[in-house]
Structures are given as C-alpha cells and as structure tokens.
Design a protein around this motif. Structure first.
Motif, mmCIF file in Angstrom:
data_model
loop_
_atom_site.group_PDB
_atom_site.id
_atom_site.type_symbol
_atom_site.label_atom_id
_atom_site.label_comp_id
_atom_site.label_asym_id
_atom_site.label_seq_id
_atom_site.Cartn_x
_atom_site.Cartn_y
_atom_site.Cartn_z
ATOM 1 N N LEU A 121 0.829 -1.194 0.000
ATOM 2 C CA LEU A 121 0.000 0.000 0.000
ATOM 3 C C LEU A 121 0.870 1.252 0.000
ATOM 4 C CD1 LEU A 121 -2.554 -1.180 2.712
ATOM 5 C CD2 LEU A 121 -2.773 -1.362 0.223
ATOM 6 N N GLY A 122 0.258 2.381 -0.340
ATOM 7 C CA GLY A 122 1.001 3.634 -0.399
ATOM 8 C C GLY A 122 1.490 4.105 0.949
ATOM 9 N N ARG A 123 0.705 3.869 2.007
ATOM 10 C CA ARG A 123 1.063 4.294 3.366
ATOM 11 C C ARG A 123 1.118 3.084 4.293
ATOM 12 N NH1 ARG A 123 3.517 9.127 2.972
ATOM 13 N NH2 ARG A 123 2.231 10.651 1.825
ATOM 14 N N ILE A 124 1.683 2.009 3.773
ATOM 15 C CA ILE A 124 1.752 0.768 4.553
ATOM 16 C C ILE A 124 2.429 1.010 5.894
ATOM 17 C CG2 ILE A 124 3.911 0.064 3.454
ATOM 18 C CD1 ILE A 124 2.944 -2.840 3.653
ATOM 19 N N SER A 125 1.875 0.437 6.946
ATOM 20 C CA SER A 125 2.425 0.626 8.291
ATOM 21 C C SER A 125 2.660 -0.733 8.946
ATOM 22 C CB SER A 125 1.473 1.469 9.157
ATOM 23 O OG SER A 125 0.258 0.777 9.381
ATOM 24 N N ASN A 126 3.571 -0.730 9.898
ATOM 25 C CA ASN A 126 3.855 -1.922 10.703
ATOM 26 C C ASN A 126 4.070 -3.167 9.847
ATOM 27 O OD1 ASN A 126 2.138 0.046 12.461
ATOM 28 N ND2 ASN A 126 3.254 -1.242 13.906
ATOM 29 N N ALA A 138 -0.121 -8.771 21.885
ATOM 30 C CA ALA A 138 -0.162 -7.872 20.735
ATOM 31 C C ALA A 138 -0.028 -6.430 21.198
ATOM 32 C CB ALA A 138 -1.489 -8.073 19.990
ATOM 33 N N TYR A 139 -0.122 -5.537 20.223
ATOM 34 C CA TYR A 139 -0.251 -4.107 20.515
ATOM 35 C C TYR A 139 -1.168 -3.516 19.462
ATOM 36 C CZ TYR A 139 3.416 -3.592 16.910
ATOM 37 O OH TYR A 139 4.147 -3.657 15.754
ATOM 38 N N GLU A 140 -1.852 -2.426 19.807
ATOM 39 C CA GLU A 140 -2.762 -1.800 18.846
ATOM 40 C C GLU A 140 -2.553 -0.289 18.820
ATOM 41 O OE1 GLU A 140 -6.789 -2.760 19.772
ATOM 42 O OE2 GLU A 140 -6.496 -2.613 21.925
ATOM 43 N N ILE A 141 -2.628 0.250 17.594
ATOM 44 C CA ILE A 141 -2.389 1.664 17.315
ATOM 45 C C ILE A 141 -3.440 2.082 16.292
ATOM 46 C CG2 ILE A 141 -0.711 3.355 16.498
ATOM 47 C CD1 ILE A 141 1.449 1.163 16.908
ATOM 48 N N ASN A 187 -12.616 -18.429 5.304
ATOM 49 C CA ASN A 187 -11.163 -18.299 5.322
ATOM 50 C C ASN A 187 -10.691 -16.851 5.230
ATOM 51 O OD1 ASN A 187 -10.274 -20.967 5.653
ATOM 52 N ND2 ASN A 187 -10.723 -21.420 3.501
ATOM 53 N N THR A 188 -11.602 -15.903 5.456
ATOM 54 C CA THR A 188 -11.233 -14.483 5.513
ATOM 55 C C THR A 188 -11.183 -14.059 6.971
ATOM 56 O OG1 THR A 188 -12.299 -14.063 3.371
ATOM 57 C CG2 THR A 188 -11.827 -12.154 4.763
ATOM 58 N N LEU A 189 -10.019 -13.582 7.403
ATOM 59 C CA LEU A 189 -9.783 -13.243 8.806
ATOM 60 C C LEU A 189 -9.348 -11.789 8.916
ATOM 61 C CD1 LEU A 189 -8.892 -16.344 8.246
ATOM 62 C CD2 LEU A 189 -7.842 -16.222 10.487
ATOM 63 N N GLY A 190 -9.694 -11.152 10.027
ATOM 64 C CA GLY A 190 -9.262 -9.783 10.263
ATOM 65 C C GLY A 190 -9.066 -9.502 11.733
ATOM 66 N N THR A 191 -8.102 -8.642 12.046
ATOM 67 C CA THR A 191 -7.848 -8.253 13.439
ATOM 68 C C THR A 191 -7.273 -6.847 13.483
ATOM 69 O OG1 THR A 191 -6.618 -8.777 15.461
ATOM 70 C CG2 THR A 191 -5.533 -9.290 13.380
ATOM 71 N N SER A 192 -7.546 -6.152 14.576
ATOM 72 C CA SER A 192 -6.959 -4.838 14.821
ATOM 73 C C SER A 192 -5.610 -4.946 15.508
ATOM 74 C CB SER A 192 -7.903 -3.992 15.693
ATOM 75 O OG SER A 192 -9.136 -3.764 15.041
ATOM 76 N N TRP A 193 -5.220 -6.131 15.919
ATOM 77 C CA TRP A 193 -4.007 -6.317 16.714
ATOM 78 C C TRP A 193 -2.782 -6.519 15.835
ATOM 79 C CZ3 TRP A 193 -5.665 -10.244 21.099
ATOM 80 C CH2 TRP A 193 -6.604 -9.623 21.936
ATOM 81 N N HIS A 194 -1.735 -5.772 16.170
ATOM 82 C CA HIS A 194 -0.430 -5.972 15.560
ATOM 83 C C HIS A 194 0.400 -6.938 16.417
ATOM 84 C CE1 HIS A 194 -0.784 -2.760 12.586
ATOM 85 N NE2 HIS A 194 -1.282 -1.985 13.528
ATOM 86 N N GLY A 195 1.335 -7.620 15.772
ATOM 87 C CA GLY A 195 2.285 -8.446 16.498
ATOM 88 C C GLY A 195 1.839 -9.860 16.790
ATOM 89 N N VAL A 196 0.617 -10.235 16.429
ATOM 90 C CA VAL A 196 0.114 -11.573 16.774
ATOM 91 C C VAL A 196 0.868 -12.671 16.034
ATOM 92 C CG1 VAL A 196 -2.191 -10.823 17.467
ATOM 93 C CG2 VAL A 196 -1.733 -11.336 15.063
ATOM 94 N N LEU A 197 1.431 -12.338 14.867
ATOM 95 C CA LEU A 197 2.155 -13.365 14.116
ATOM 96 C C LEU A 197 3.504 -13.689 14.742
ATOM 97 C CD1 LEU A 197 1.281 -12.186 10.503
ATOM 98 C CD2 LEU A 197 0.396 -14.202 11.684
#
Length: 529
Positions: free
Chosen positions: A263-268, A398-401, A434-444
């Motif tokens: 993405l143009g403004r990809i984060s984390n 995780a962490y969320e921003i 098989n479509t998953l979504g989360t607001s949490w970063h770092g879970v992987l």
C-alpha cells in the motif's frame, strides 16, 4: 563507562540503525546499562510501550537489543506520514497535531527542548546512550531547525560517528562530501567514520581508508562486512521492503507463498517478518493483483491512510484479487487498516475527512474513526487455533495503534480476551470462512498462533508444509548477537569508547568549502524542503 554518541548516515538506509543496534547489544553483553535514542523519527512502523506510548519500531528493537524496556523517552518525536501530504506529529508517545512539511519546520524550535529533556532523562538513568540520526546530517535545507542530527549533536555536545554504505558505491565521496557540507562548528563534532556493507579484499580498500583519514583528519573506526544472510531488524521505512526476503528450506515437501499488498502508506510491515522465520515460507510485498490472487495466503496490511489506500487498492486491481479470493474460499488476513478495508464501510472524519466510504464487503464489520488514538498492549487467546491440533486455544500478545473503532456484526471472533474491570470475555477480530481480520499488531510473532494459522493455510491449499521449532523471539535475539559480533570484531572498540566517554575529538580540522567559509547554516533561515 559513561557517555553518549550520535550515529549518523550519509543517507537513509546507510545502516545506522543496524550499527546502533549492534553497539547497544555489544555494550549490554558487557554489563553496561545502555539505551537507544532517536530524537525525531519519521516512520509508519511503530510500537506501543507498556505505558501506552507510541514510538518508532526501530527504537523498540534497539531497546530489546540493549536489554532495556522500550519507553517514550527513546523516541520523543515521531512523524507518521498520512494521506494528503501531511504527517501526524507524535510527541512523547501521544499524538499532538497534524503538520505539513513546512509547518513542521516551525514546530521544531519548540520540540528541541522536548528532545533534549528526553535525552538528559535517559543519560541520568543509563550509563551510555547511543543516539541515531535521521536521513543525512548534510541536508542543508533543513539544518536551521534540525533536532536530530547536527542540531542535537551541538546542543548536547555529542561526538558524531558517520556511517557510509560502500555497497551502493561512492562511499568516499559521500563521507568527504557530507563533512564538507557542514559548517565549521558542526564539523568539529564529526569525529570518525564507519564503512558499512563491504565485500571484497580488505587490502584493496585500505589505501582509500588511509586517504580519507589524511584528507579529513578523521579516523575510520572500522569496516563492517556485507552480511546478505542477516535479515534486517525491524526496518523503519518502506526502503526495507525492497530487500529480498530469505526463504528457508521447507521442513515438508512444499513451500508456502505469502503475498502482502504493498500500500502507499503501509504501516507496521514488520508484522510479517515472523512468517518468513518459518521454514519454506516465502513473503513478498507486491502491488500485483495476480500475485495476491495466487498466493497461498494473501495479507491486507495496516496503513496510516486507510481510505486513501482503499482507493489505491481499487485502482490497482488488488481489490479484485481479494474479492476473488473470498469467493474461492482462499485464505486471507487483514490487519488493522487492512481489516477495516475488508469490512462493509468506513466512517472517517479524522484521517481523510470522508464521511463514509464503502469497504470491500468481505467481512461483516464497520469502522468509525475517533479523534483519540487507541494505544494499548492487549493479549488473549486465538479461538479455533489450538496448538498442534489440540482444542486449547493458543495464547497471543499484541499491541494496537488506531483511530478506527471496529463494530462486528457477524462471523466468529478471531481472538478472545478477559476484561479485568468487567470480569467478562471480550471478543476481538472477525473470521468468516477463510477471511480473517484483526486490529491487533504483532500476533504473528506468537509462535503457536502463527504456526496454527500456516498449518490451516497449508491444509486448505493441499500442501505438505510443516512449521519449524525455533521460537521467533530466539531468532531475534540471535540477530542482535550477530550485529553485536560484527561491531565487536570489526570496529575499534577503544576508539569507540574514547568518543563515548570523552566526547568530540578536540582540534579536528575543518574541510574548506564555500558553505563552511560563508557562515553557519544553522543561523540562516532555510526552506522546508
């Protein structure tokens, strides 16, 4: 040992972050209390500290290398570029305002005391503070209000070590030219050079090192070898996405391919480093809809400009790839802003100002942006992702921003967590097929969940893939130690310690140039660039 040093680079991605990380781990292994510091960072790759402050992800990694708890003082000013040409200015871990490139130059004067106070705070609690500059110290259009390179060095009387990347070519011109573009007062602080990413015969390089020292009066403290097998540790800007990913041999018969939408403004984007840690997993950042469609797992990552990047997704054809994957039941994961895009609609009066934008409609969720940014370090359990096929869910941290608040209207939760105040279970994320979504970063980075997710992807794709056994945290620690070993073996430790403890080398010659002779650029108003 007591003192501080500023590590600058001749340009972005010269390797100063890795050098700071290596010095921090080297000193920590010796029992020195050491902390990293970056007065001002511009990055969309950020992290949340335990006290709920947002700092650059690179400084969090450097703190881990230093065996110190990340804190706001380590990165007191963070700029997060957003849509429309502006940036969110985060001060001491909290969003303060939006600024343009020009208006931010005026803000710097009031931010310098914040930067100096944070540095002094760290110096009062740690033996050594290893500071990192930003971009190049020779950005003469920005020098008048600089708060992170020579401006910081002058105010705090820091010795400066300049890193040049020889792998890109022109390293001697870069080192000499950077020095020559500085004013005489700034030159007096630049006390040594470090050559990075060298490959070849050291005897061939030696005459150049001798010559640059003779020309400038500054010693070359070391030459770090090129280490192609060493993954970058938490890169802070999109330049890191251009580095080729190392793919380990598979433990089973097959490889797994992971495609992350660029993405143009990809984060984390370092959220996905842990995937490449597993054997036989290839991770590629791509703007190709075709690559996203045919990957075993496609990821829609976070972004600092959700609505703007959703439009990019549609223009580029990447949106059609995600829609087709959902129709075919192919595994897809959305994280933070990517999760919001997978939903039905987004109401954003904060970043884009758009009252309502239609999402991809692949998950039954809606997002409403709020002014207050949510910064936290949650944890819980991955529902339906039991370890090694057992029923017990895997723990995740995780962490969320985010400004977006996601409302779920169907599907199943991806994670659950306990609400300590209310004494009840709270659901996070959404999965529909098989479509998953989360607001949490770092879970992987959580080994159990990551491996369970990849096992499920392999099963859906009919692949013989097996996870590894080494924890991701152990691999990160090994990378820190490798960087420390490189510094220990290839840098003149005694010379480095003299700079840290003694400050700038006295009596350094000034390299004559029209700029150095015509006055001090820090005392002349410059353009915003």
């Amino acid at each position: 040992m007591s003192g501080a040093i500023l590590v600058c680079g001749t340009h972005s991605d010269a390797g100063k972050s890795a050098v700071v990380t290596g010095i921090c781990r080297m000193l920590a292994r010796e029992g020195v209390g050491v902390a990293p510091f970056k007065g001002q960072n511009m990055a969309l790759n950020s992290f949340v500290t335990r006290e709920g402050a947002e700092i650059g992800r690179s400084q969090a990694a450097q703190a881990a290398a230093a065996r110190a708890e990340p804190e706001a003082a380590m990165n007191p000013v963070l700029l997060k570029p957003s849509g429309g040409g502006g940036s969110q200015v985060v001060v001491r871990g909290r969003p303060r305002t939006m600024a343009t490139a020009r208006s931010y130059q005026d803000m710097k004067r009031e931010l310098m005391p914040v930067v100096l106070d944070s540095l002094e705070d760290l110096r009062s609690r740690f033996d050594v503070v290893v500071c990192e500059g930003a971009g190049s110290p020779a950005e003469i259009n920005l020098r008048s209000a600089d708060i992170t390179n020579m401006g910081l060095a002058r105010e705090a009387r820091l010795p400066v070590l300049l890193v040049g990347d020889i792998d890109r070519g022109g390293v001697f011109a870069s080192l000499y030219g950077t020095l020559a573009l500085l004013s005489g007062r700034d030159q007096s602080l630049l006390s040594g050079f470090l050559v990075n990413r060298f490959r070849g015969d050291p005897s061939v390089l030696a005459p150049g090192l001798d010559k640059i020292t003779a020309l400038t009066g500054r010693p070359v403290l070391g030459t770090l070898p090129h280490a192609p097998a060493l993954p970058q540790v938490d890169g802070e800007d999109s330049l890191a996405l251009d580095s080729p990913s190392v793919v380990k041999p598979p433990a089973g018969r097959d490889y797994l391919s992971v495609a992350v939408a660029r993405l143009g403004r990809i984060s984390n984007f370092t959220d996905y480093d842990a995937l490449a840690h597993e054997p036989g997993v290839s991770v590629r950042f791509t703007g190709s809809g075709e690559e996203l469609l045919w990957a075993d797992l496609a990821i829609l990552p976070g972004t600092k400009a959700t609505v703007e990047d959703l439009a990019l997704l549609r223009r580029s054809g990447m949106a059609r790839a995600f829609t087709e994957r959902a129709a075919r039941g192919m595994p897809t994961l959305g994280v933070c802003g990517g999760y919001q895009m997978l939903g039905r609609r987004i109401r954003d009066g904060v970043e884009s100002g758009e009252p309502e934008t239609e999402g991809l409609g692949l998950l039954p969720v809606e997002t409403v942006f709020e002014e207050e940014k949510l910064l936290s370090r949650p944890g819980g359990w991955a529902v339906g992702f039991g370890r090694d096929g057992k029923d017990a869910p895997d723990p995740v941290s995780a962490y969320e921003i985010r400004h977006g608040r996601v409302r779920v209207g169907g599907g199943e939760p991806l994670f659950v967590t306990d609400d300590g105040e209310k004494g009840k279970e709270v659901e996070e994320g959404c999965r529909l097929g098989n479509t998953l979504g989360t607001s949490w970063h770092g879970v992987l980075e959580c080994d159990g969940f990551r491996r369970a997710l990849l096992r499920r992807v392999a099963a859906e794709r009919g692949l013989d893939w097996k996870p590894g056994e080494e924890p991701f945290a152990a691999a990160r620690e090994r990378r820190f130690d490798v960087l420390a070993d490189l510094v220990s073996e290839h840098v003149d430790r005694e010379a480095l310690v003299r700079l840290i403890e003694g400050g700038p080398t006295p009596g350094l010659p000034v390299i004559s140039s029209r700029l150095s002779e015509s006055g001090d650029p820090s005392e002349v108003e410059a353009g915003a660039g």
